[in-house]
Design a protein around this motif. Sequence first.
Motif, mmCIF file in Angstrom:
data_model
loop_
_atom_site.group_PDB
_atom_site.id
_atom_site.type_symbol
_atom_site.label_atom_id
_atom_site.label_comp_id
_atom_site.label_asym_id
_atom_site.label_seq_id
_atom_site.Cartn_x
_atom_site.Cartn_y
_atom_site.Cartn_z
ATOM 1 N N UNK A 1 0.830 -1.211 0.000
ATOM 2 C CA UNK A 1 0.000 0.000 0.000
ATOM 3 C C UNK A 1 0.861 1.258 0.000
ATOM 4 N N UNK A 2 1.936 1.256 0.797
ATOM 5 C CA UNK A 2 2.801 2.427 0.875
ATOM 6 C C UNK A 2 3.513 2.713 -0.431
ATOM 7 N N UNK A 3 3.972 1.653 -1.111
ATOM 8 C CA UNK A 3 4.653 1.840 -2.395
ATOM 9 C C UNK A 3 3.692 2.384 -3.441
ATOM 10 N N UNK A 4 2.495 1.817 -3.508
ATOM 11 C CA UNK A 4 1.512 2.280 -4.494
ATOM 12 C C UNK A 4 1.074 3.715 -4.206
ATOM 13 N N UNK A 5 0.982 4.075 -2.923
ATOM 14 C CA UNK A 5 0.598 5.443 -2.564
ATOM 15 C C UNK A 5 1.718 6.431 -2.892
ATOM 16 N N UNK A 6 2.944 6.097 -2.537
ATOM 17 C CA UNK A 6 4.067 7.009 -2.780
ATOM 18 C C UNK A 6 4.291 7.258 -4.268
ATOM 19 N N UNK A 7 4.118 6.218 -5.071
ATOM 20 C CA UNK A 7 4.277 6.369 -6.517
ATOM 21 C C UNK A 7 3.014 6.931 -7.176
ATOM 22 N N UNK A 8 1.983 7.173 -6.373
ATOM 23 C CA UNK A 8 0.698 7.648 -6.889
ATOM 24 C C UNK A 8 0.200 6.719 -8.000
ATOM 25 N N UNK B 1 14.274 -1.988 10.095
ATOM 26 C CA UNK B 1 13.079 -1.203 9.811
ATOM 27 C C UNK B 1 12.945 -1.101 8.294
ATOM 28 N N UNK B 2 11.696 -0.980 7.814
ATOM 29 C CA UNK B 2 11.549 -0.772 6.379
ATOM 30 C C UNK B 2 11.008 0.628 6.115
ATOM 31 N N UNK B 3 11.244 1.098 4.894
ATOM 32 C CA UNK B 3 10.874 2.458 4.503
ATOM 33 C C UNK B 3 10.205 2.428 3.135
ATOM 34 N N UNK B 4 9.164 3.230 2.984
ATOM 35 C CA UNK B 4 8.464 3.315 1.710
ATOM 36 C C UNK B 4 9.320 4.101 0.708
ATOM 37 N N UNK B 5 8.968 4.105 -0.570
ATOM 38 C CA UNK B 5 9.812 4.767 -1.574
ATOM 39 C C UNK B 5 10.117 6.239 -1.293
ATOM 40 N N UNK B 6 9.208 6.970 -0.648
ATOM 41 C CA UNK B 6 9.461 8.382 -0.357
ATOM 42 C C UNK B 6 10.293 8.572 0.894
#
Length: 476
Positions: free
Chosen positions: A318-325, A358-363
């Motif tokens: 979800x975080x990757x899809x949101x960050x990449x819009x 820890x993991x981090x989203x694309x942004x």
Amino acid sequence: MRFRTGLLLGGAFLAGIAAGPQISQLSYVGGGLTPHALAESLAKDSDSPAENFRLLSLFGHVLEQVKANYVEPVSNRDLIINALNGMLSGLDPHSSYMTEKQYGDLQVQTKGEFGGLGLEVQGEDNHIRVVSPVDDTPAARAGIKPGDFIVAIDGKNIDGLPLDEAVERMRGKPDTKITLTLIREKTPKPIVVTMTRAIIHLQVIRSALYDTVGYIRIAQFNEETAPGLEAAYRKLKAESHGRLSGLVVDLRSDPGGLLNQAIEVGSDFIRNGEIVSTRARHPQDSQRWDAHGTDITGGLPIVVLINGGSASASEIVAGALQDHQRAVLVGEKSFGKGSVQTILPIPGDGALRLTTARYYTPSGRSIQGLGIVPDVTVHESRDDPAYSIREADLAHIIKNQGGNTTKPPPRTDLPAIAATIPAEPPANWPSFDPTKPATDFQLQQGLKIVRAMAAGPRSADAGTGTGAVTEASRHE
């Protein structure tokens, strides 16, 4: 290190997994300490060899006292396994020691087939809490919900019972009956449900076609998830005779699973750029994963459904899809588990499930303890959310640190209809019935949004999925 890396809700086990071999007997070496030396050892905070020896002597002294004076005889094995569990659970909610039997259970779980009720549970303050029922299983059909507490099995109280013993009681031969007594928030009386045990074939992917909009439900991230998703998409494309106009991906109450599967699923929809990165204690163990250059949908509009039960691997997607819009997120704030657990096998003695990164989203976001806020908030019902326990509510959670932002990139691409979507169902909305999609308010709003996206103008680079994440906003 060649270990299986997963993102799992710590301490969660699926009721009814097949039993494995017992752990071998453990022994100890200990010495004696005076009461003054005990207090002195506890007060010091040093990793010197002398201090380590004193602390190990303290452990041996306590073990000897318990063995000699506890009200009932107790084995070295039980005492040391309890000590190992205490050592790891005191670090964070997701680190734990697994006996050989529990490790075998976990391996079966990630392969997607097990026996029992289809009920994922977790120990919490000496109680047994439901993490999530598995789709299309006896537990799901009985109406058990995330957040329910199991207080009795077949009429016998289980409060204070260790998690593995409670799970063992819920297991049994297929076609045998079991009765669970549940406590549910804001329900005045206990709920009693009777189920029939079954062999559970974990259906991690389900799909449906609503006119020209495809729907794919991801229940968990195990070894079958990415291949199952790709097969489901091909099926939807065939059923729509090539006229598929959009996609709804349902990650609600998905507790997570394997990191590699989250990466593969994200890469199925994002053509270029980062999917997720991890930062470990040692810089050389930190990693970053990028998309593979292929969007299986060719840039179709996507809506992703999330709620408070969407955790870990589902939050990565979800975080990757949101960050990449690349998708519009609809629903409620997610669980907020931003850590990675590595399974470290101990030959002949089970395994450690240890938080290693820890993991981090694309942004560059860490969602640890914060969760992912949807682009369009839509509640399941007019009542307060039934699933009220999130990562931030657990004891000993690790800190949110290392991220360069707590918010996703600002969105300017939401369809106009998003501003008109109500945050909760109208007063006359029918009660939710999982067998009747028309009663699923969040799904219905998601379908409205994706249809509006499909009807509106689409830019030439709609499938690239890179517009919102620039090189400057990434982290290495």
